[in-house]
Design an enzyme around this catalytic site. Structure first.
Site, PDB file in Angstrom:
ATOM      1  CG  ASP A 348      16.039  -6.882  18.409  1.00  0.00           C
ATOM      2  OD1 ASP A 348      15.490  -7.139  17.328  1.00  0.00           O
ATOM      3  OD2 ASP A 348      17.230  -6.532  18.502  1.00  0.00           O
ATOM      4  CE  LYS A 520     -14.157   0.209  -9.498  1.00  0.00           C
ATOM      5  NZ  LYS A 520     -14.427  -0.592  -8.309  1.00  0.00           N
TER       6      LYS A 520
END
Length: 818
Positions: A348, A520
């Site tokens: 954290d 693609k």
């Protein structure tokens, strides 16, 4: 006068001027000393200012002397030219809304001092999260001495009021106003949203009744009557300061009197001193430096901590509950990194900001190198007491598991915005952080659970400016000053990529060799030319499909620290792609990168909008032309060449099962696939049926020919774009307009690019009168791309939506998609 200078305050850049200017002639106090005072008391003053609109009283020529005071004026609306980082909120007035500044950070206080706003006046209410006026969270009585009385009498009235308020369950605290009298504050009960439980009218009524009672019991000492004629020899108890439209001088604010007196918080013991007097700013600084802050109990708990408190029970978890912890008295911004063994080990990162710790969960911890990004997920803000927390959070409680301090220290902030934080972190002696320049860049979402990138930055990133198109290419073959590379062979100049044709699954199955499928990727094509110097280091040169040199726009591929190909020279074909937070290719995100040319903007977006160069073909290797070689062999060599490369250069997989590839692309919301004949050679610049694009969505490249002005909230800019496509004869044919899919940033960029292209007459014929009547025409030079539902019988795009500019395409290349 000292010369102007730009200073960095809490990650904000502020230009300060005339620091030697004397503002208080009687004491010789200068503007520089006032700025220093405002910043040094910020940690105790800001809790009483945050979230409240600030009315300023300004003395641009100094305050003058007692015998010759200088004029001042009140400023309510935010001044033109205020820094864009000053937070502001609108308040509705009879003549319309006006924006007021909010003092939410140290830098804003310093800016107030820079513009000679000595007195800061605020109401007793704060803005709500939705931007409206909240209910008051404090009550104030302004004890104003009339003729013939002074502070001693004000103190006596304050003690009387204290007895009444204490009986009501309130705990009043005194402030000598720095002008004449005493202000008495009492914190009011608040609701879950942090605002008071009573309206301003209700609180005003209570204050008025309290003043009336004191006058009734002490008629010779106090009055609640507004008329000045009733104040002689008495203390006027001004209860009206609790009105929604009234303001009071903020605690710790300077006063524009002959001397630099302060609205100074005091103790009740001090009010018993018969020699009670007002304090000057130097005296207040000494008290603050000594840790004396009598008004601390009035500071409301930050509304930002409501989520933290809602998830925790103080009786069940050892985690600290917010008390009255204040910012670092040294003014340094603090941070902590905690190792948290919860359901999964993570770290954290918490940074001090606005009286709380802004927090992120970082699953992989602090990056150890500059070559990769780590995911960071914003969590709820934590109280400042969490800076030193270590312990075991019991099972069944939120965040259960053990927590230890991994490292803690201070951070010198360079930038703090809602979507970007940059600073240099210095850990404690013997800690594990050392010194690291880190950037946090938000990629999706807002507030809790928003996703960010945590990136370890170099001390300085040098990105070469893109050469002007008016200059010829340098013959020496240098990408940027200080980065020599050998002279480029001209083999890549004019080398255009091989192009695909529109296709169907049936056509793909009919290829001479069973096709394989590639995704693609919805990015921009880029031919990469790799060249290694005699010293052994190499550089990429990147060219778009149009031949434009885009090398400087992607320094993560081309500058120091970029991946190195194990070859003396190579030419590759690939797609530069940006991904969204879900890992999907995003042409919209790529727009943030593909148009930039300024080094500072490029440096920021390198971290903010990371890209990947996805390679799918190899055209040259170590002096050998591979274009006539079958694709399957080129692919094998490409995979060997790039097998050990790190991000952001990758070789994506191919699919042998055409139907499975189509199904996967649809399920993941991708644009489609490209089916390729593995036996095909590479045909530079040719559109070949050996490569077939199979789309899941319908897109069309278009030429911009005009602008329709906007209406409503877009009345000052672009409403829609008029579009065309070249016909078989090369003449432009109108295909409709597009008015959706634009972000504010996109509209600004389009306006900047289109205004220089304005012309008087339409560059085509056949535009319907409904679309042309107020059109602003432009030269047909910019190409863009739209999504659309289908074509109308008349050849007009239906339900089109803007996707972005295509700077890699020329108008002459555009063809109608079936």
């Amino acid at each position: 006068m000292a010369p102007p200078q730009t200073v960095l305050i809490d990650g904000r850049r502020l230009r300060v001027t005339n620091l030697d200017k004397v503002v208080y002639p009687e004491t010789g106090t200068t503007k520089g000393e006032i700025i220093a005072y405002f910043t040094q008391v910020a940690h105790v003053s800001l809790p009483h200012l945050r979230g409240r609109p600030v009315t300023r009283k300004r003395w641009v020529d100094g305050v003058g002397t007692a015998d010759a005071p200088q004029p001042s004026f009140f400023a309510k609306q935010l001044e033109p030219g205020a820094p864009d980082w000053v937070r502001r909120m609108p308040i509705e007035h009879s003549d319309g809304p006006k924006e007021y500044p909010l003092a939410d950070d140290v830098a804003t206080l310093a800016w107030f001092a820079q513009v000679a706003a000595l007195e800061l006046h605020v109401p007793q209410w704060r803005f709500t999260h939705s931007g409206g006026r909240g209910r008051p969270d404090r009550l104030v009585l302004d004890l104003d001495p009339g003729p013939g009385v002074g502070l001693a009498e004000c103190a006596e009235v304050a003690r009387i009021a204290r007895g009444i308020l204490t009986g009501m369950g309130l705990d009043p605290l005194p402030v000598t106003s720095g002008s004449k009298g005493i202000h008495l504050y009492a914190r009011l009960p608040t609701a879950d949203d942090g605002t008071g439980r009573q309206s301003s009218d209700d609180v005003s009524a209570v204050a008025k009744e309290l003043a009336r009672l004191i006058e009734a019991d002490h008629p010779a000492l106090a009055t609640h009557v507004m008329a000045k004629s009733a104040r002689g020899g008495k203390v006027f108890i001004d209860w009206s300061q609790n009105s929604v439209s009234k303001t009071t001088i903020a605690p710790y604010s300077l006063r524009g009197r002959a001397r630099p007196w302060v609205a100074a918080p005091r103790t009740w013991d001090e009010l018993d001193d018969p020699k009670l007097r007002h304090l000057e700013f130097a005296e207040v600084l000494e008290r603050v430096d000594a840790g004396i802050d009598p008004l601390a109990p009035l500071a409301p708990p930050s509304p930002a901590l409501s989520s933290y408190l809602g998830k925790r029970d103080a009786g069940k978890t050892p985690e600290p509950m917010p008390r009255t912890a204040s910012a670092s008295p040294t003014g340094a911004t603090r941070f902590v990194v905690q190792e948290h063994h919860a359901r999964r080990l993570h770290y954290d990162l918490r940074i001090e900001r606005h009286g709380v710790l802004i927090s992120w969960a970082v699953p992989k911890g602090i990056p150890e190198s500059t070559t990769g990004n780590h995911l960071a997920v914003m969590t709820e803000p934590h109280p400042l007491e969490y800076l030193a927390f270590e312990g075991e959070i019991p099972r069944g409680e939120y965040g259960a598991g053990s927590m230890t301090v991994w490292d803690t220290g201070t951070v010198q902030l360079e930038k703090w915005r809602d979507d970007e934080v940059i600073g240099t972190f210095t850990g404690q002696v013997g800690g594990r952080m050392g010194t690291a320049r880190l950037a946090l860049i938000r990629t999706s979402g807002e507030g809790e659970k928003s996703q960010w990138l945590l990136h370890r930055m170099k001390d300085a990133v040098a990105v070469p400016e893109r050469p002007s198109s008016r200059r010829s290419a340098p013959r020496s073959g240098t990408d940027s000053p200080g980065s020599p590379v050998p002279e480029r062979a001209k083999r890549d100049e004019g080398l255009a990529p091989m192009l695909s044709e529109p296709g169907t699954p049936g056509l793909a199955r009919a290829l001479s060799t069973p096709a394989w499928a590639e995704i693609k990727w919805d990015g921009i094509r880029a031919i990469g030319t790799w060249q290694t110097s005699d010293a052994g280091d190499g550089r990429f040169t990147l060219r778009a499909r149009s031949g434009t040199d885009i090398t400087a726009r992607y320094p993560e591929l081309t500058a120091d620290g970029a991946p190195q190909l194990p070859a003396s020279d190579a030419v590759v074909d690939g797609e530069i792609v940006a991904f969204d937070a879900q890992g999907h290719p995003s042409f919209a995100r790529l727009q943030n990168r593909m148009h930039l040319t300024r080094a500072r903007e490029i440096e920021r977006e390198v971290v903010r909008t990371p890209i990947v160069y996805l390679l799918f073909d190899l055209l040259r290797l170590d002096g050998h032309d591979l274009t006539r070689m079958p694709l399957r062999q080129r692919r094998e060599l490409l995979e060997q060449l790039a097998s050990d490369l790190d991000a952001p250069v990758q070789v994506p997989p191919v699919f042998d099962d055409l139907d499975a590839a189509l199904r996967m692309s649809r399920e993941h919301g991708l644009e489609g696939i490209v089916a390729k004949d593995p036996s095909s050679p590479y045909r530079p610049g040719a559109r070949s049926a050996s490569w077939l694009k199979l789309k899941n969505t319908r897109t069309q490249e278009v030429v911009i020919v005009g602008i329709r002005p906007g209406q409503g909230h877009r009345s000052d800019g672009i409403g829609s774009l008029l579009l065309a496509i070249p016909g078989d004869d090369g003449a432009l044919r109108y295909v409709g307009r597009v008015g959706t899919g634009f972000s504010a940033r996109t509209l600004t960029d389009l306006d900047r690019r289109l205004q220089p292209l304005r012309i008087d007459d339409a560059p085509l014929s056949g535009v319907p009168a409904a679309d042309s009547r107020d059109a602003l025409w432009v030269r047909a030079e910019l190409v863009g791309e739209v999504e659309f539902a289908n074509w109308s019988p008349g050849g007009i795009l239906r339900h089109s939506r803007w996707r972005g500019l295509r700077p890699d395409k020329a108008p002459s290349e555009i063809v109608r998609e079936s």
